[in-house]
Motif scaffolding. Structure first.
Motif, PDB file in Angstrom:
ATOM      1  N   GLU A 127     -17.251  14.912  -8.293  1.00  0.00           N
ATOM      2  CA  GLU A 127     -17.637  16.030  -7.430  1.00  0.00           C
ATOM      3  C   GLU A 127     -19.151  16.052  -7.240  1.00  0.00           C
ATOM      4  OE1 GLU A 127     -15.964  19.871  -7.675  1.00  0.00           O
ATOM      5  OE2 GLU A 127     -14.100  19.199  -8.632  1.00  0.00           O
ATOM      6  N   GLN A 128     -19.558  16.385  -6.031  1.00  0.00           N
ATOM      7  CA  GLN A 128     -20.967  16.495  -5.685  1.00  0.00           C
ATOM      8  C   GLN A 128     -21.057  17.227  -4.346  1.00  0.00           C
ATOM      9  OE1 GLN A 128     -23.140  12.790  -6.225  1.00  0.00           O
ATOM     10  NE2 GLN A 128     -24.815  13.456  -4.906  1.00  0.00           N
ATOM     11  N   ASN A 129     -22.169  17.838  -4.063  1.00  0.00           N
ATOM     12  CA  ASN A 129     -22.392  18.509  -2.776  1.00  0.00           C
ATOM     13  C   ASN A 129     -21.354  19.592  -2.478  1.00  0.00           C
ATOM     14  OD1 ASN A 129     -24.557  16.720  -2.308  1.00  0.00           O
ATOM     15  ND2 ASN A 129     -23.222  15.235  -1.300  1.00  0.00           N
ATOM     16  N   GLY A 130     -20.748  20.150  -3.518  1.00  0.00           N
ATOM     17  CA  GLY A 130     -19.753  21.195  -3.314  1.00  0.00           C
ATOM     18  C   GLY A 130     -18.399  20.691  -2.878  1.00  0.00           C
ATOM     19  N   THR A 131     -18.171  19.377  -2.995  1.00  0.00           N
ATOM     20  CA  THR A 131     -16.878  18.814  -2.597  1.00  0.00           C
ATOM     21  C   THR A 131     -16.525  17.650  -3.521  1.00  0.00           C
ATOM     22  OG1 THR A 131     -15.575  18.074  -0.703  1.00  0.00           O
ATOM     23  CG2 THR A 131     -17.820  17.196  -0.878  1.00  0.00           C
ATOM     24  N   ALA A 132     -15.479  16.889  -3.174  1.00  0.00           N
ATOM     25  CA  ALA A 132     -15.011  15.795  -4.028  1.00  0.00           C
ATOM     26  C   ALA A 132     -15.065  14.469  -3.278  1.00  0.00           C
ATOM     27  CB  ALA A 132     -13.583  16.071  -4.504  1.00  0.00           C
ATOM     28  N   TYR A 133     -15.229  13.387  -4.051  1.00  0.00           N
ATOM     29  CA  TYR A 133     -15.334  12.037  -3.480  1.00  0.00           C
ATOM     30  C   TYR A 133     -14.447  11.071  -4.250  1.00  0.00           C
ATOM     31  CZ  TYR A 133     -19.578  13.811  -1.250  1.00  0.00           C
ATOM     32  OH  TYR A 133     -20.460  14.542  -0.501  1.00  0.00           O
ATOM     33  N   THR A 134     -13.976  10.044  -3.557  1.00  0.00           N
ATOM     34  CA  THR A 134     -13.294   8.935  -4.218  1.00  0.00           C
ATOM     35  C   THR A 134     -13.967   7.631  -3.803  1.00  0.00           C
ATOM     36  OG1 THR A 134     -11.637   8.527  -2.475  1.00  0.00           O
ATOM     37  CG2 THR A 134     -11.093  10.172  -4.158  1.00  0.00           C
ATOM     38  N   ILE A 135     -13.924   6.662  -4.697  1.00  0.00           N
ATOM     39  CA  ILE A 135     -14.504   5.337  -4.447  1.00  0.00           C
ATOM     40  C   ILE A 135     -13.406   4.297  -4.638  1.00  0.00           C
ATOM     41  CG2 ILE A 135     -16.265   3.658  -5.102  1.00  0.00           C
ATOM     42  CD1 ILE A 135     -17.439   6.280  -4.036  1.00  0.00           C
ATOM     43  N   ALA A 136     -13.221   3.467  -3.632  1.00  0.00           N
ATOM     44  CA  ALA A 136     -12.228   2.396  -3.709  1.00  0.00           C
ATOM     45  C   ALA A 136     -12.871   1.079  -3.274  1.00  0.00           C
ATOM     46  CB  ALA A 136     -11.029   2.704  -2.814  1.00  0.00           C
ATOM     47  N   GLU A 137     -12.264  -0.011  -3.675  1.00  0.00           N
ATOM     48  CA  GLU A 137     -12.730  -1.308  -3.199  1.00  0.00           C
ATOM     49  C   GLU A 137     -12.570  -1.369  -1.682  1.00  0.00           C
ATOM     50  OE1 GLU A 137     -10.740  -4.442  -5.255  1.00  0.00           O
ATOM     51  OE2 GLU A 137     -11.370  -3.749  -7.245  1.00  0.00           O
ATOM     52  N   TYR A 138     -13.422  -2.118  -1.031  1.00  0.00           N
ATOM     53  CA  TYR A 138     -13.337  -2.257   0.420  1.00  0.00           C
ATOM     54  C   TYR A 138     -12.447  -3.452   0.745  1.00  0.00           C
ATOM     55  CZ  TYR A 138     -14.763  -2.558   5.307  1.00  0.00           C
ATOM     56  OH  TYR A 138     -14.761  -2.576   6.678  1.00  0.00           O
ATOM     57  N   CYS A 139     -11.502  -3.249   1.638  1.00  0.00           N
ATOM     58  CA  CYS A 139     -10.557  -4.306   2.008  1.00  0.00           C
ATOM     59  C   CYS A 139     -11.048  -5.030   3.261  1.00  0.00           C
ATOM     60  CB  CYS A 139      -9.167  -3.719   2.248  1.00  0.00           C
ATOM     61  SG  CYS A 139      -7.902  -4.972   2.616  1.00  0.00           S
ATOM     62  N   ASP A 140     -11.462  -6.270   3.087  1.00  0.00           N
ATOM     63  CA  ASP A 140     -11.845  -7.078   4.242  1.00  0.00           C
ATOM     64  C   ASP A 140     -10.599  -7.465   5.027  1.00  0.00           C
ATOM     65  OD1 ASP A 140     -14.604  -7.121   3.812  1.00  0.00           O
ATOM     66  OD2 ASP A 140     -14.404  -8.708   2.317  1.00  0.00           O
ATOM     67  N   GLY A 141     -10.805  -8.128   6.138  1.00  0.00           N
ATOM     68  CA  GLY A 141      -9.672  -8.610   6.918  1.00  0.00           C
ATOM     69  C   GLY A 141      -9.397  -7.727   8.121  1.00  0.00           C
ATOM     70  N   VAL A 142      -8.220  -7.912   8.716  1.00  0.00           N
ATOM     71  CA  VAL A 142      -7.858  -7.193   9.940  1.00  0.00           C
ATOM     72  C   VAL A 142      -6.588  -6.390   9.706  1.00  0.00           C
ATOM     73  CG1 VAL A 142      -8.918  -8.946  11.407  1.00  0.00           C
ATOM     74  CG2 VAL A 142      -6.485  -9.119  10.848  1.00  0.00           C
ATOM     75  N   SER A 143      -6.347  -5.433  10.574  1.00  0.00           N
ATOM     76  CA  SER A 143      -5.130  -4.633  10.483  1.00  0.00           C
ATOM     77  C   SER A 143      -3.939  -5.427  11.022  1.00  0.00           C
ATOM     78  CB  SER A 143      -5.286  -3.338  11.276  1.00  0.00           C
ATOM     79  OG  SER A 143      -5.373  -3.623  12.666  1.00  0.00           O
ATOM     80  N   LEU A 144      -2.749  -4.988  10.655  1.00  0.00           N
ATOM     81  CA  LEU A 144      -1.529  -5.592  11.193  1.00  0.00           C
ATOM     82  C   LEU A 144      -1.504  -5.437  12.710  1.00  0.00           C
ATOM     83  CD1 LEU A 144       1.293  -6.849  10.945  1.00  0.00           C
ATOM     84  CD2 LEU A 144       2.178  -4.567  10.424  1.00  0.00           C
ATOM     85  N   GLU A 145      -2.028  -4.310  13.202  1.00  0.00           N
ATOM     86  CA  GLU A 145      -2.098  -4.073  14.647  1.00  0.00           C
ATOM     87  C   GLU A 145      -2.902  -5.180  15.342  1.00  0.00           C
ATOM     88  OE1 GLU A 145      -2.732  -0.051  17.146  1.00  0.00           O
ATOM     89  OE2 GLU A 145      -4.452  -0.618  15.940  1.00  0.00           O
ATOM     90  N   THR A 146      -4.055  -5.519  14.764  1.00  0.00           N
ATOM     91  CA  THR A 146      -4.889  -6.587  15.336  1.00  0.00           C
ATOM     92  C   THR A 146      -4.208  -7.939  15.206  1.00  0.00           C
ATOM     93  OG1 THR A 146      -6.911  -5.360  14.815  1.00  0.00           O
ATOM     94  CG2 THR A 146      -7.135  -7.732  15.166  1.00  0.00           C
ATOM     95  N   ARG A 147      -3.607  -8.178  14.040  1.00  0.00           N
ATOM     96  CA  ARG A 147      -2.932  -9.462  13.808  1.00  0.00           C
ATOM     97  C   ARG A 147      -1.790  -9.662  14.804  1.00  0.00           C
ATOM     98  NH1 ARG A 147      -2.487 -12.815   9.319  1.00  0.00           N
ATOM     99  NH2 ARG A 147      -1.242 -14.634   9.883  1.00  0.00           N
ATOM    100  N   LEU A 148      -1.024  -8.610  15.062  1.00  0.00           N
ATOM    101  CA  LEU A 148       0.070  -8.711  16.034  1.00  0.00           C
ATOM    102  C   LEU A 148      -0.463  -8.999  17.437  1.00  0.00           C
ATOM    103  CD1 LEU A 148       2.374  -5.788  14.861  1.00  0.00           C
ATOM    104  CD2 LEU A 148       2.982  -8.215  14.928  1.00  0.00           C
ATOM    105  N   ALA A 149      -1.571  -8.354  17.792  1.00  0.00           N
ATOM    106  CA  ALA A 149      -2.168  -8.596  19.111  1.00  0.00           C
ATOM    107  C   ALA A 149      -2.633 -10.043  19.229  1.00  0.00           C
ATOM    108  CB  ALA A 149      -3.331  -7.646  19.339  1.00  0.00           C
ATOM    109  N   GLN A 150      -3.179 -10.580  18.132  1.00  0.00           N
ATOM    110  CA  GLN A 150      -3.663 -11.961  18.150  1.00  0.00           C
ATOM    111  C   GLN A 150      -2.527 -12.968  18.257  1.00  0.00           C
ATOM    112  OE1 GLN A 150      -5.822 -11.999  14.459  1.00  0.00           O
ATOM    113  NE2 GLN A 150      -7.742 -11.261  15.382  1.00  0.00           N
TER     114      GLN A 150
END
Length: 231
Positions: A127-150
């Motif tokens: 918690e900070q700034n009067g609210t809450a935060y979460t931290i997650a690893e960043y997922c590289d790559g593309v979405s399934l939506e983009t992959r289907l379009a490709q």
């Protein structure tokens, strides 16, 4: 670079990788780029908003890795004040507090399931700034939506089967633990850099439903049918 967290050569006006301009800032309601949270996490470009949270790309200055920062920021209940503080709108204090605790509990549930094959690991909640935060690893790559379009809108069964079996197994484990997504769609399924599928876009259940105290963040064509019966 505040847009993709890759090193930016000195003297450049914009990133050669993502095109993000040097010095560009997030809109006023959101955290400024360059903000440091918990004396560790550097805030970058705003990625998405809606429902219960704002999402930013960020950088973990201890682990030296790109991260995803989620800030509990339901704009129906709060606004941004001075010094990045989140200010609760009058009469919304109890609702904001209840949802913030639900946000933290939801995050703890996701963190416990971080080892599932289709999860993006979440590893810090604070918690900070009067609210809450979460931290997650960043997922590289593309979405399934983009992959289907490709690929012209189709994928071969031989390619799909091993990918989606792991995703379905992860979903079964999440549901058994009482964790639901309610926003599964091609945009929220990502092809990671390792070639595996990852489930992105988790949010509080009430942000996927109409007629709650949160602004509904419905996904056209993918939300539950009963959610479309309202204006």
């Amino acid at each position: 670079c505040m847009g993709c967290m890759n090193p930016l050569p000195e003297g450049r006006d914009e990133c050669g990788i993502c095109g993000y301009p040097v010095g560009k800032q997030n809109p006023p309601l959101y955290l400024p780029t360059g903000t440091v949270l918990s004396e560790r996490y550097l805030v970058g470009r705003l990625l998405s908003t809606g429902g219960d949270a704002a999402c930013y790309i960020g950088f973990d200055q201890v682990a030296k890795s790109t991260i995803l920062i989620r800030e509990f920021l339901p704009d129906t209940l709060c606004t941004r004040g001075e010094n990045d503080q989140v200010e609760i709108l009058g009469g919304c204090e109890h609702t904001f507090t209840d949802y913030k605790e639900e946000f933290r509990a939801h995050a703890r549930g996701l963190a416990r399931m971080r080892d599932l094959p289709s999860m993006i690991p979440l590893y810090d909640i604070f918690e900070q700034n009067g609210t809450a935060y979460t931290i997650a690893e960043y997922c590289d790559g593309v979405s399934l939506e983009t992959r289907l379009a490709q690929s012209g809108g189709r994928m071969r069964w031989e390619e799909v089967r091993p990918l989606f079996m792991a995703l379905m197994t992860s979903l079964s484990s999440l549901h058994a633990a009482g964790v639901v997504h309610l926003g599964i769609c091609p945009e929220n399924i990502r092809f990671g850099g390792d070639g595996k599928l990852r489930l992105d876009g988790f949010a509080l259940a009430d942000s996927r439903r109409v007629s709650t105290d949160l602004k509904p963040h419905l996904l056209p064509g993918y939300s539950a049918p009963e959610q479309y019966g309202f204006d």
